[in-house]
Design a protein around this motif. Structure first.
Motif, PDB file in Angstrom:
ATOM      1  N   VAL A  66       0.905  -1.328   0.154  1.00 43.20           N
ATOM      2  CA  VAL A  66      -0.088   0.132  -0.143  1.00 43.20           C
ATOM      3  C   VAL A  66       0.925   1.163  -0.112  1.00 43.20           C
ATOM      4  O   VAL A  66       1.919   1.171   0.126  1.00 43.20           O
ATOM      5  N   GLN A 104      -8.281   5.230   5.032  1.00 44.60           N
ATOM      6  CA  GLN A 104      -7.776   4.424   3.878  1.00 44.60           C
ATOM      7  C   GLN A 104      -8.754   4.719   2.742  1.00 44.60           C
ATOM      8  O   GLN A 104      -9.927   4.990   2.871  1.00 44.60           O
ATOM      9  N   GLU A 106      -8.828   2.954  -0.844  1.00 40.87           N
ATOM     10  CA  GLU A 106      -8.093   1.969  -2.102  1.00 40.87           C
ATOM     11  C   GLU A 106      -6.848   1.380  -1.399  1.00 40.87           C
ATOM     12  O   GLU A 106      -6.717   0.999  -0.382  1.00 40.87           O
ATOM     13  N   ASP A 107      -5.656   1.681  -2.190  1.00 43.51           N
ATOM     14  CA  ASP A 107      -4.392   1.371  -1.671  1.00 43.51           C
ATOM     15  C   ASP A 107      -3.482   2.507  -1.055  1.00 43.51           C
ATOM     16  O   ASP A 107      -2.266   2.306  -0.948  1.00 43.51           O
TER      17      ASP A 107
END
Length: 404
Positions: A66, A104, A106-107
């Motif tokens: 991430v 958060q 997505e990544d």
């Protein structure tokens, strides 16, 4: 390669590299933190003493696959001892121990004090600077504009290795990926050359993974929406083949279908593909490289439920057949056939003892027109392979031979 230095107005981490509010040298990574895989469920052991929080988060970001944005620039020393815990749990333990929280998208994960986090962070405009080592900033600024990466990029003539970027976290992330792809040793005369793969159905990252399975491992590339920009010039010569292979994968069913590479032992990819087509399993596609008459790997695209059946069929097809005797070439020179035999044996793996060269079959009275035959005792598929090899490799003009 030297690691880049960063300076920014807001603490920022892009693709596993921390950037901070002041002009700082790149943080050294702790050698005690394993970085061998990208798996949020991986089990790790961490024994850290006096490490900077930025280094620790950078290592965990790489481990989890991430991007981490650190919005608190206050220097924090980390002392922690964790043994055999999932990497995500180690990350959360550090959050709890040092009074941090995260959000958060997505990544991308934003880390900071609970009172400083805001859900609109991902849409905020951030200004940052990147120092390059091999490519001058004007070249990169021009390429960023040409590719339409959603950031403002500018440089000044007096500082040819510094780039200023302004944009959202997502835009800056894409810009950094581009810079990392092209700012490599040997690119001092960078000429903006690249190739583009445009996908219509499957995600670009899946296309990259599929290419890797057939031995085309892209090293320097950037994904922009449905495009893959490739800067690996060593693949440009085979670009038509790469596009042809991806065209077969880039279909609606390719989003969900299973893809795997099957390694053949006894038959070549061309024969395996023909036999699968004769069986006619629904929704199964076999893809082979251009050199299908020699290749031993075949790529299969099929529904997940059909994988076991296809593997079983290929295993049953990939058997050694009964050996037969057959001519593979002839020539007026036995020496030419000797050389062809040695080369065909080496390239096909067929023992040289399986090859035979006949005596001159022309009458002794016709000495000027000698004729020798090279024949082999092998399975039909191996015989065809040898014929193809001899046709491709042996110079017919010099040897006077003709494919049988």
């Amino acid at each position: 390669m030297k690691q880049k230095k960063w300076a920014t107005l807001t603490s920022l981490l892009l693709a596993g590299s921390i950037v901070c509010a002041a002009s700082l040298p790149s943080p050294a990574r702790s050698s005690e933190i394993p970085l061998s895989s990208f798996d949020s469920t991986a089990i790790i052991t961490m024994d850290i003493r006096g490490a900077d929080l930025r280094d620790v988060l950078s290592a965990l970001a790489l481990k989890m696959g991430v991007n981490i944005v650190l919005v608190d620039s206050t220097p924090t020393v980390v002392n922690i001892n964790l043994k055999n815990v999932p990497v995500k749990k180690a990350f959360e333990q550090i959050m709890q121990s040092y009074g941090l929280n995260y959000i958060q998208n997505e990544d991308t994960m934003v880390v900071g004090k609970p009172e400083t986090l805001q859900t609109g962070f991902f849409t905020e405009m951030i200004l940052t600077r990147i120092d390059t080592y091999f490519v001058t900033s004007d070249k990169i600024v021009a390429l960023i504009g040409q590719l339409g990466i959603p950031v403002k990029a500018f440089s000044v003539d007096s500082q040819p290795k510094k780039i200023w970027l302004q944009g959202t976290v997502q835009g800056l992330k894409k810009a950094k990926e581009l810079i990392d792809s092209i700012d490599i040793e040997g690119q001092t005369s960078f000429n903006l050359e690249y190739r583009t793969l445009t996908l219509n159905q499957i995600p670009p990252q899946r296309a990259v993974d599929l290419l890797d399975k057939i031995g085309i491992s892209l090293k320097h590339y950037v994904i922009l929406d449905n495009r893959i920009l490739v800067f690996d010039s060593n693949f440009f010569g085979q670009w038509e083949q790469i596009e042809s292979v991806l065209k077969q994968f880039d279909v609606q069913s390719g989003k969900e279908y299973k893809t795997f590479v099957y390694q053949l032992r006894n038959i070549v990819a061309r024969d395996a593909k023909k036999r699968l087509e004769q069986v006619g399993i629904k929704d199964v596609k076999a893809v082979v490289p251009n050199s299908e008459q020699f290749a031993r790997d075949i790529i299969i695209v099929c529904p997940p439920y059909a994988e076991t059946e296809v593997r079983s069929l290929l295993s049953g097809m990939d058997v050694s057949l009964t050996k037969v005797k057959a001519p593979v070439a002839y020539s007026n020179s036995s020496q030419t056939l000797n050389e062809a035999r040695d080369l065909a044996s080496e390239m096909s793996g067929v023992p040289i003892g399986s090859f035979h060269i006949s005596d001159n079959i022309k009458p002794q009275s016709d000495a000027e027109n000698s004729k020798y035959i090279l024949w082999v005792e092998e399975t039909p598929d191996r015989i065809q392979l040898i014929k193809d090899l001899i046709e491709d490799v042996v110079d017919k003009k010099d040897s006077g031979e003709e494919k049988k």
